[in-house]
Design an enzyme around this catalytic site. Structure first.
Site, PDB file in Angstrom:
ATOM      1  N   ARG A 109     -10.534 -11.114  -9.491  1.00  0.00           N
ATOM      2  CA  ARG A 109     -10.993 -10.865  -8.111  1.00  0.00           C
ATOM      3  C   ARG A 109     -12.384 -11.467  -7.968  1.00  0.00           C
ATOM      4  NH1 ARG A 109     -10.805  -5.381  -4.564  1.00  0.00           N
ATOM      5  NH2 ARG A 109      -8.674  -6.162  -4.429  1.00  0.00           N
ATOM      6  N   HIS A 136      -5.203 -12.722  -0.354  1.00  0.00           N
ATOM      7  CA  HIS A 136      -4.916 -11.526  -1.157  1.00  0.00           C
ATOM      8  C   HIS A 136      -3.404 -11.502  -1.409  1.00  0.00           C
ATOM      9  CE1 HIS A 136      -5.495  -7.830  -3.089  1.00  0.00           C
ATOM     10  NE2 HIS A 136      -5.889  -7.055  -2.101  1.00  0.00           N
ATOM     11  N   GLN A 139      -1.386  -8.320  -2.590  1.00  0.00           N
ATOM     12  CA  GLN A 139      -1.229  -7.338  -1.521  1.00  0.00           C
ATOM     13  C   GLN A 139      -0.101  -7.758  -0.577  1.00  0.00           C
ATOM     14  OE1 GLN A 139      -3.324  -4.349  -0.896  1.00  0.00           O
ATOM     15  NE2 GLN A 139      -1.438  -3.984   0.246  1.00  0.00           N
ATOM     16  N   ASP A 232      -6.753  -4.521   8.969  1.00  0.00           N
ATOM     17  CA  ASP A 232      -7.601  -4.509   7.774  1.00  0.00           C
ATOM     18  C   ASP A 232      -9.034  -4.276   8.264  1.00  0.00           C
ATOM     19  OD1 ASP A 232      -8.635  -4.856   5.199  1.00  0.00           O
ATOM     20  OD2 ASP A 232      -8.467  -7.040   5.224  1.00  0.00           O
ATOM     21  N   CYS A 271      -3.975  -2.469   4.199  1.00  0.00           N
ATOM     22  CA  CYS A 271      -4.058  -2.659   2.741  1.00  0.00           C
ATOM     23  C   CYS A 271      -4.981  -1.638   2.083  1.00  0.00           C
ATOM     24  CB  CYS A 271      -4.507  -4.081   2.437  1.00  0.00           C
ATOM     25  SG  CYS A 271      -6.201  -4.437   2.945  1.00  0.00           S
ATOM     26  N   ARG A 299       1.939  -1.804  -4.652  1.00  0.00           N
ATOM     27  CA  ARG A 299       1.155  -2.768  -5.434  1.00  0.00           C
ATOM     28  C   ARG A 299       1.594  -2.707  -6.899  1.00  0.00           C
ATOM     29  NH1 ARG A 299      -3.952  -4.270  -3.733  1.00  0.00           N
ATOM     30  NH2 ARG A 299      -3.922  -5.608  -5.571  1.00  0.00           N
TER      31      ARG A 299
END
Ligand code: CP
Ligand code: NVA
Length: 326
Positions: A109, A136, A139, A232, A271, A299
Site C-alpha cells: 500500500r 484499489h 477492494q 467513499d 469501502c 476482502r
C-alpha cells in the site's frame, strides 16, 4: 511475473475465475494453498511467506491480508514503512530486491501508482496493490463479489458511484466494473474527475464485456434506477486540501433521499472507513440496503482467491477443488 497493480491487470475471464474461486475458498476457509510440501518428509510443509507493506494507514487490508495468508497456510510478515528502512530513504527498488529473497509475494500500500510499479519492476515475486492513490483493485474485486452475492452476478447490473470520482475507488470501479460487464456511472464535481486514460480504457473494456461507463456531475441522474449505490471518503489518505474538498463535495452525499432514486432492491456499498455525516449518513450506512460490513468481510475471501491464484499458481476453481479434496 504476474502482478496485480490495477484492475485491468487481469482479463475478464480471470476475474470471473477469481470470483468463483472466492466462493470455493469461502466455503473451505483453511485450504492450505500457501503451504509447500517438503520433499521426502511425509506430511511436512513449509509456509510460503508474504510481506504486507504499508506506507499508509490500514485496518481492513492489514487484517484481511494477515488472516487470508494464515488461513491459506502461509506466513504473513506485516510491516509499516515507518518502522523499516524505507523511512530512512532506502530505495523502493533495493527494498524489492531484498524482500524477493525472503518472501513469495509482496502486498503493498503506497501513494503513487508509479511507486507500486517501481517495486514490481524490481521484484522477483508477484506484487499486489493494496491501494495506491490511483487504484484499489483488491477492494473492487471484493465489491464485485458482494454484488454477485446479492444479485447472482454483477454482469448487466448498474453501479452508481457518487463523490470523489478522481480517487482510487472511482477509478477501480470504472476498470473492474467494465471488465465485469457492469454499467458503471460515476458522479462527482468537475474538479474531481477520473483520469481521461482510465475512462477511455474502461470504455474499451466495457464495449467488449457488454457493459458501459459514464461520468457525470449529476448524482441524482447517476443513481436513478441503479442496482448498486457506492461512495467513499471525500478526503483520501495523503490529500492535503481536506476543508476545500468537504465544501466542494457536500452536494454528493449518499443519504436516504438519494438512495430512494435507486432501484427498490438496490444495495449500498462503501469501502470504509466511513466519515458518517459527510459522504454517507448514519441512516443509510446502518439501513437495510447497506452491505458495507459484508463488503469488508469479502476482502478476506476475495484476497484468498487472489493469493491462491497469483502466489500458489492455482489454475482456477477446478484446480483448487482438486487440491481441497486431497
Ligand atoms: N477499505 C480499506 O482498504 O480499508 P483500510 O484502509 O482499513 O485497509
Ligand atoms: N479513497 C480512500 C480509500 C480508503 C480505503 C483513500 O484512499 O483514503
Amino acid at each position: 511475473m504476474k502482478h496485480f497493480l490495477r484492475d485491468d491487470d487481469i482479463t475478464a475471464s480471470q476475474q470471473r475465475m477469481l470470483l468463483t474461486l472466492t466462493d470455493e475458498l469461502r466455503a473451505a476457509p483453511t485450504a492450505p494453498l500457501l503451504a509447500t510440501p517438503v520433499p521426502d518428509l511425509t506430511e511436512a510443509t513449509v509456509p510460503r511467506s508474504i510481506a504486507v507493506v504499508f506506507e499508509k494507514e490500514s485496518t481492513r487490508s492489514r487484517l484481511s491480508f494477515h488472516v487470508a495468508i494464515t488461513q491459506l497456510g502461509g506466513s504473513p510478515v506485516v510491516v509499516d514503512s515507518q518502522t523499516s528502512q524505507l523511512a530512512r530513504g532506502e530505495t523502493i527498488e533495493d527494498t524489492a530486491r531484498v524482500l524477493s529473497g525472503y518472501v513469495d509475494a509482496i502486498v503493498f500500500r503506497t501513494y503513487t501508482q508509479e511507486r507500486a510499479l517501481a517495486l514490481a519492476h524490481a521484484a522477483r515475486v508477484p506484487v499486489i496493490n493494496a491501494l495506491t492513490d490511483a487504484f484499489h483493485p483488491c477492494q473492487a474485486l471484493a465489491d464485485l463479489y458482494t454484488i454477485a452475492e446479492n444479485f447472482g452476478s454483477a454482469t448487466g447490473r448498474t453501479l452508481a458511484y457518487v463523490g470523489d470520482t478522481g480517487n482510487n475507488m472511482s477509478q477501480s470501479y470504472l476498470l473492474a466494473g467494465a471488465l465485469a460487464g457492469l454499467h458503471v456511472r460515476v458522479a462527482g464535481p468537475p474538479q474531481y474527475q477520473p483520469a481521461p486514460d482510465v475512462v477511455a480504457r474502461a470504455a474499451a473494456l466495457a464495449k467488449t464485456a457488454g457493459g458501459s461507463v459514464s461520468t457525470t456531475h449529476d448524482c441524482r441522474a447517476a443513481v436513478d434506477g441503479a442496482d448498486v449505490v457506492a461512495t467513499d471518503t471525500w478526503v483520501s489518505m495523503g490529500q492535503q486540501d481536506g476543508q476545500q474538498r468537504l465544501r466542494d463535495l457536500r452536494d454528493y452525499q449518499v443519504n436516504s433521499d438519494l438512495v430512494k432514486l435507486a432501484a427498490p432492491h438496490a444495495i449500498v456499498l462503501h469501502c470504509l472507513p466511513a466519515h458518517r455525516g459527510e459522504e454517507i449518513t448514519d441512516e443509510v450506512m446502518d439501513g437495510p440496503q447497506s452491505r458495507v460490513f459484508d463488503q469488508a468481510e469479502n476482502r478476506l475471501h476475495a484476497q484468498k482467491a487472489l493469493l491462491a491464484w497469483l502466489v500458489a499458481g492455482h489454475g482456477g476453481p477446478a484446480a483448487a477443488k482438486e487440491h481441497l479434496s486431497k
